[in-house]
Design an enzyme around this catalytic site. Structure first.
Site, short mmCIF file in Angstrom:
data_model
loop_
_atom_site.label_atom_id
_atom_site.label_comp_id
_atom_site.label_asym_id
_atom_site.label_seq_id
_atom_site.Cartn_x
_atom_site.Cartn_y
_atom_site.Cartn_z
N LYS A 1 -13.47 -4.18 2.28
CA LYS A 1 -14.40 -2.84 2.06
C LYS A 1 -15.87 -3.07 2.29
O LYS A 1 -16.59 -2.04 2.82
CB LYS A 1 -14.06 -2.26 0.63
CG LYS A 1 -12.72 -1.56 0.39
CD LYS A 1 -12.63 -0.91 -0.91
CE LYS A 1 -11.60 -0.20 -1.04
NZ LYS A 1 -11.35 0.66 -2.14
N THR B 1 -8.92 -1.17 2.76
CA THR B 1 -8.46 -2.13 1.34
C THR B 1 -9.11 -3.20 1.15
O THR B 1 -9.51 -4.00 2.38
CB THR B 1 -7.29 -1.46 1.10
OG1 THR B 1 -7.23 -1.75 -0.31
CG2 THR B 1 -5.97 -2.35 1.69
N TYR C 1 -2.77 2.06 -11.18
CA TYR C 1 -1.50 3.02 -11.35
C TYR C 1 -0.16 2.25 -11.16
O TYR C 1 0.75 2.66 -10.83
CB TYR C 1 -1.63 3.98 -10.04
CG TYR C 1 -1.96 3.48 -8.71
CD1 TYR C 1 -0.75 2.96 -7.89
CD2 TYR C 1 -3.23 3.16 -8.44
CE1 TYR C 1 -1.08 2.24 -6.73
CE2 TYR C 1 -3.34 2.59 -6.99
CZ TYR C 1 -2.46 2.09 -6.25
OH TYR C 1 -2.50 1.33 -4.94
N LEU D 1 -21.65 -9.60 -17.97
CA LEU D 1 -22.75 -8.83 -18.25
C LEU D 1 -23.68 -8.48 -17.11
O LEU D 1 -24.35 -7.32 -16.89
CB LEU D 1 -23.71 -9.12 -19.63
CG LEU D 1 -24.64 -8.06 -19.80
CD1 LEU D 1 -24.16 -6.56 -20.20
CD2 LEU D 1 -25.54 -8.82 -21.18
N SER E 1 0.89 -1.08 0.00
CA SER E 1 0.02 -0.11 0.02
C SER E 1 0.80 1.21 0.00
O SER E 1 1.71 1.33 0.58
CB SER E 1 -0.82 0.08 1.01
OG SER E 1 -1.64 1.35 1.37
N ASN F 1 -18.69 -4.66 -19.18
CA ASN F 1 -17.87 -5.62 -18.17
C ASN F 1 -17.98 -6.87 -18.86
O ASN F 1 -18.78 -7.09 -19.55
CB ASN F 1 -18.49 -5.49 -16.79
CG ASN F 1 -17.74 -6.33 -15.62
OD1 ASN F 1 -16.59 -6.00 -15.90
ND2 ASN F 1 -18.67 -7.08 -14.99
N GLY G 1 -16.56 -3.61 -11.21
CA GLY G 1 -16.30 -4.33 -9.62
C GLY G 1 -16.42 -3.12 -8.68
O GLY G 1 -17.32 -2.18 -8.74
N ASP H 1 -13.69 7.28 -2.21
CA ASP H 1 -12.93 6.77 -3.77
C ASP H 1 -13.74 7.63 -4.93
O ASP H 1 -12.96 8.00 -5.81
CB ASP H 1 -13.13 5.41 -3.96
CG ASP H 1 -12.12 4.62 -3.26
OD1 ASP H 1 -11.14 5.00 -3.19
OD2 ASP H 1 -12.47 3.35 -3.16
N1 LIG Z 1 -6.39 4.36 -8.48
C1 LIG Z 1 -6.93 4.24 -7.07
O1 LIG Z 1 -7.32 4.69 -6.06
C2 LIG Z 1 -7.73 2.82 -7.13
C3 LIG Z 1 -8.87 2.52 -6.18
C4 LIG Z 1 -9.38 1.38 -6.30
C5 LIG Z 1 -8.89 0.22 -7.12
N2 LIG Z 1 -8.10 0.71 -8.00
C6 LIG Z 1 -7.59 -0.56 -8.87
O2 LIG Z 1 -8.77 -0.87 -9.85
C7 LIG Z 1 -8.74 -1.96 -10.31
C8 LIG Z 1 -10.14 -2.99 -9.92
O3 LIG Z 1 -10.38 -2.90 -8.44
P1 LIG Z 1 -11.69 -3.47 -7.72
O4 LIG Z 1 -11.47 -3.27 -6.15
O5 LIG Z 1 -12.76 -3.02 -8.46
O6 LIG Z 1 -11.70 -4.96 -8.31
P2 LIG Z 1 -12.54 -5.91 -8.59
O7 LIG Z 1 -13.72 -5.57 -7.58
O8 LIG Z 1 -12.18 -7.42 -8.18
O9 LIG Z 1 -13.18 -5.90 -10.04
C9 LIG Z 1 -12.43 -6.01 -11.03
C10 LIG Z 1 -12.91 -6.02 -12.46
O10 LIG Z 1 -12.17 -6.52 -13.49
C11 LIG Z 1 -12.58 -7.18 -14.47
N3 LIG Z 1 -11.67 -8.19 -14.89
C12 LIG Z 1 -10.73 -8.81 -14.03
N4 LIG Z 1 -10.27 -9.73 -14.60
C13 LIG Z 1 -10.79 -9.75 -15.94
C14 LIG Z 1 -10.20 -10.25 -17.18
N5 LIG Z 1 -9.42 -11.26 -17.48
N6 LIG Z 1 -11.02 -9.99 -18.12
C15 LIG Z 1 -11.79 -8.98 -18.25
N7 LIG Z 1 -12.34 -8.40 -17.00
C16 LIG Z 1 -11.80 -8.79 -16.14
C17 LIG Z 1 -13.92 -7.99 -13.45
O11 LIG Z 1 -14.65 -8.19 -14.47
P3 LIG Z 1 -16.02 -9.42 -14.12
O12 LIG Z 1 -16.76 -8.90 -13.43
O13 LIG Z 1 -16.20 -9.93 -15.32
O14 LIG Z 1 -15.10 -10.34 -13.05
C18 LIG Z 1 -14.47 -6.40 -12.78
O15 LIG Z 1 -15.09 -5.90 -13.54
C19 LIG Z 1 -7.51 -2.60 -9.16
O16 LIG Z 1 -6.46 -2.79 -10.24
C20 LIG Z 1 -7.22 -1.70 -8.26
O17 LIG Z 1 -5.79 -2.02 -7.87
C21 LIG Z 1 -7.25 1.86 -8.13
#
Ligand SMILES: NC(=O)c1ccc[n+]([C@@H]2O[C@H](COP(=O)([O-])OP(=O)(O)OC[C@H]3O[C@@H](n4cnc5c(N)ncnc54)[C@H](OP(=O)(O)O)[C@@H]3O)[C@@H](O)[C@H]2O)c1
Length: 287
Positions: A68, A64, A218, A156, A17, A153, A131, A105
């Protein structure tokens, strides 16, 4: 001297983190009595670990993956409307021993987009992924006043459920490029493109030239999506902005001080990411 306000980011794993770098920087910059740590909690021990941290005098947490949602049941002081609508808590404020939950967020993303210097119309936003992070992004885009928001997504049904919650549109992946034609802003909220994950494989030429391309991943700072968008002359917004701006609002809630993003902080974060990457590469080559 005032007793230090004890704060931590809790997660599993949490070692990578960047939050301790951000909050420690601001605590020092504003000469505040505070300390911010990263504390790993085994998922089955969330409740007892929080109780122990409260006994030790902790006054706030960032939350995190994977806590969450689970932390919401422990918020005996209540959950605000933003966190309730997003369906996740990423910030806890402890008052009189009670946990108050919120989510910063959505603010983090909107503020990052607003302050990026990019110019854009708020006619159509296209969100890739459905997600946990996508829920905050869609909430943020709605608050910003986007007229139309489309979620695409891999699964779907997940996109459709989210679209219903936020009264926006969900489309199957086959219609991605048709939707891209009118996008003013594109946001990748999937984990694709992140270090160790497959690439997103999105053709930026399908977007209008004026479209602002955002990635909330990032690590790396410039994903393939952002690299392609930048090379094609489109405006880009990296995920580091969202990370820093969500942290600003958490910091405000704990210290009543709104800190700023700065070049100095960005340098510290990029340095830390560089170190983490080197360590990971060394570990890999030793294995
Ligand atoms: N910049 C920031 O402050 C910040 C904050 C939060 C998160 N993030 C980043 O955002 C990303 C997502 O986080 P999250 O918490 O939302 O994760 P999450 O709840 O696990 O959601 C993951 C998403 O990615 C899709 N996905 C994963 N593998 C895939 C694949 N092989 N092909 C197509 N789609 C795929 C999933 O689709 P399905 O529904 O089909 O599984 C879902 O829509 C992470 O990389 C995280 O580090 C950044």
């Amino acid at each position: 001297m005032d007793e230090a306000i004890k704060l931590a980011v809790i997660g599993y794993p949490v070692g990578q983190s960047l939050s301790p770098v951000i909050h420690s920087h601001w605590i020092e910059q504003h000469d505040l009595a505070g300390e911010y740590k990263a504390i790993e909690i085994t998922p089955s021990n969330l409740k007892s670990s929080i109780a122990k941290l409260l006994d030790k005098g902790y006054r706030g947490f960032n939350v995190t993956i994977p806590f969450k949602q689970d932390i919401m049941d422990l918020c005996d002081g209540g959950i605000d409307d933003t966190a309730r609508m997003i369906g996740a808590v990423n910030t806890i404020i402890v008052k009189d021993g009670r946990l108050h939950g919120t989510n910063t967020d959505a603010f983090g993303f909107s503020e990052s987009l607003k302050l990026s210097g990019a110019s854009f119309a708020k006619t159509h936003a296209l969100v890739l992924g459905a997600g946990g992070a996508a829920r905050a992004i869609v909430y943020g885009l709605k608050q910003m006043g986007f007229k139309k928001i489309t979620i695409v997504n891999r699964t779907l049904t997940t996109a459709q459920e989210m679209a219903e919650d936020f009264a926006v549109e969900a489309l199957p992946i086959e219609e991605l490029y048709a939707a891209a034609k009118t996008a003013d802003v594109l946001v990748n909220t999937t984990s694709l493109g992140m270090e160790g994950q497959p690439e997103l494989n999105f053709d930026v030429q399908q977007l209008p030239q004026h479209c602002v391309v955002c990635d909330i991943v990032y690590k790396p700072l410039y994903t393939q999506l952002l690299t392609d968008a930048r090379a094609s002359g489109r405006q880009t917004v990296t995920g580091l902005g969202m990370l820093v701006h969500q942290a600003r609002l958490s910091f405000l809630k704990w210290f009543d001080v709104m800190p700023d993003d700065s070049t100095e902080l960005q340098h510290k974060l990029q340095q830390k990411m560089h170190e983490q990457k080197e360590q990971a590469e060394q570990k890999e080559s030793a294995a």
